[in-house]
Design an enzyme around this catalytic site. Structure first.
Site, PDB file in Angstrom:
ATOM      1  CG  HIS A 282     -15.628  34.992 -45.740  1.00  0.00           C
ATOM      2  ND1 HIS A 282     -14.434  34.652 -45.182  1.00  0.00           N
ATOM      3  CD2 HIS A 282     -16.078  36.063 -45.048  1.00  0.00           C
ATOM      4  CE1 HIS A 282     -14.160  35.451 -44.170  1.00  0.00           C
ATOM      5  NE2 HIS A 282     -15.160  36.336 -44.070  1.00  0.00           N
TER       6      HIS A 282
ATOM      7  CG  HIS B 253      -2.004  -1.065   1.103  1.00  0.00           C
ATOM      8  ND1 HIS B 253      -2.948  -1.088   0.107  1.00  0.00           N
ATOM      9  CD2 HIS B 253      -2.253  -2.156   1.871  1.00  0.00           C
ATOM     10  CE1 HIS B 253      -3.743  -2.134   0.266  1.00  0.00           C
ATOM     11  NE2 HIS B 253      -3.334  -2.798   1.334  1.00  0.00           N
TER      12      HIS B 253
END
Length: 464
Positions: free
Chosen positions: A366, A288
């Site tokens: 555009h 752990h």
């Protein structure tokens, strides 16, 4: 591995004694929303405080992983978290009326059974994987412990242990696909050696330990007097062992059950990183303390990567919403529907994709000699993305229409041209009040900001 986040369909409860505290507890898994993650709630304490399952909240590693937040502590969380990761469940609130989840049979299997009984539910958001970008390594030379995470488009784990014991010897266990966790890993029980059992008992731990929920390895010859003392310590009329072996001659579920349980613990401890992982995890003699130190290194790398606000876009992953689903929510249609798919959606943020092609109708007039995606349409695409977000705040979005009522601090940083893939991201700046949402948005191409703005929107019922 699942691409979408999951929770459970209904609450489900398990009860039992805690391994170390010895306190009887009831634990209820509850459905939770997208992005919630894993959170424990101590129902037995004043104000019922929340403890987020996060590696930064780890406070104790005495034979288990203990987290603490808001003055509340939860012991031995790893088996519970391992079950959730093993079933690829992302969002759950875990209500607990004691200091420690029940140990059950010492494995994760009974949690798995309970969660499957509740049923899994897919949620409308992609899982927020952390993909290991390069080798991350943790080494503890004093204990001959080493853990490494390597890049991999999957989640695989291999654990090697060496107990220098005639009973167990060297063992290894592997998980090549997280879907195998239930059948191959989850039923492996916690274990300890006889000398550890005695030490733990003297430290006032394992108050709930029992031969029904833990394997005790006896790696030396034990006298009859010692067996009598052990029986008294464990509250049993009698215990036995055949020379060297397992106390009370308990049969192992697997020849390498201890190694499999170490892998189970590793899966649970790495859940504390806070996000599902993609990577190859290799662990030699993990425990752990090492697992948590390793998880902290991974989280540190993860947080460094998170300093960039750019949403990760993987075109091979299924989107949260495709174009057909978008059209079920937004009223826009060609040639004014300007987003192609939604790749992330939760309660406070959204991300979408716009593939810019020379076939867009606006390129005819555009700047036809030098086509550039008009800035005003970039704002519109961002507004449509934000519209998905605000409609997500009502239970019946098909009955509402989003109208934008304000735009501020709009900036265009770079030109967007045909061939670009634009990632739009919007997030709420405050909770939606009286149908008004205030949000901020950014647009990215190749990881660089091309435009940004703050927007306000109102959501209005169609029959109003």
């Amino acid at each position: 591995m699942n691409d979408k986040q999951h929770t459970i369909k209904a609450p489900v409860t398990v009860s039992g004694i805690g391994l170390h505290t010895g306190v009887q507890a009831t634990m209820t898994f509850c459905p939770a929303p997208v992005g919630h993650g894993y959170q424990f709630q101590r129902m037995d304490l004043p104000d019922k405080p929340i403890v987020v399952a996060d590696v930064d909240n780890v406070v104790d590693l005495s034979r288990g992983t203990t987290i603490e937040q808001n003055g509340a502590r939860v012991n031995t969380v790893e088996h519970t978290l391992a079950a959730l990761v093993g079933l690829q469940i992302d969002n759950v609130l875990i209500k607990l009326d004691g200091p420690e989840p029940p140990i059950m049979d010492g494995s994760s299997y009974q949690f798995i059974q309970a969660l499957e009984d509740a049923g899994l539910e897919e949620q409308n958001a992609l899982r927020n994987f952390y993909e290991i970008p390069s080798e991350i390594r943790f080494v503890d030379n004093g204990r001959a412990v080493e853990l490494a995470a390597l890049p991999l488009n999957d989640y695989r784990l291999t654990v090697m242990v060496d107990y220098n014991s005639p009973v167990l010897g060297s063992q290894h266990a592997s998980l090549t696909d997280i879907s195998q966790f239930k059948h191959d890993i989850s039923s492996s029980r916690t274990f300890c050696f006889l000398h550890e059992l005695e030490a733990l008992y003297k430290q006032n731990l394992i108050k709930g330990g029992d031969l029904s929920n833990a394997i005790v390895v006896v790696d030396r010859v034990v006298s009859e007097d010692e067996l009598t003392e052990l029986a008294t310590m464990l509250g049993k009329p009698k215990v036995a062992v055949k020379k060297e072996g397992i106390l009370n001659n308990v049969d192992l579920r697997y020849k390498n059950e201890p190694a499999r349980h170490k892998l189970l613990d590793l899966v649970g401890d790495l859940a504390l990183v806070g996000r599902p992982l993609k990577g190859q995890i290799l662990a030699a003699r993990p425990g752990h303390a090492a697992n948590v130190a390793f998880a902290k290194k991974i989280k540190k790398k993860m947080m460094e990567a998170n300093s960039s606000p750019v949403p990760h876009y993987d075109p091979t992953r299924e989107p949260v919403m495709d174009i057909n689903q978008i059209m079920q929510v937004l009223p826009h249609r060609y040639p004014f529907l300007l987003i192609d798919k939604v790749i992330h959606l939760d309660d406070t943020s959204v991300a979408s994709i716009k593939n810019v092609t020379i076939n867009e109708p606006f390129f005819v007039g555009h700047y036809p000699g030098n086509p550039v995606f008009p800035g005003v349409l970039q704002v519109e695409a961002m507004a449509q993305t934000g519209g998905i977000l605000v409609l997500n705040t009502v239970p019946d979005p098909e009955n509402y229409t989003p109208y934008f009522v304000g735009i501020e601090n709009c900036r265009f940083r770079r030109m967007v041209k045909p061939g670009d893939t634009v990632v739009f991201k919007c997030w709420l700046l405050a909770p939606v009040k009286r149908g008004i949402a205030k949000m901020r948005g950014q647009a990215f191409v190749n990881g660089k900001v091309v435009m940004e703005a703050e927007m306000s929107a109102a959501i209005v019922r169609k029959d109003a």
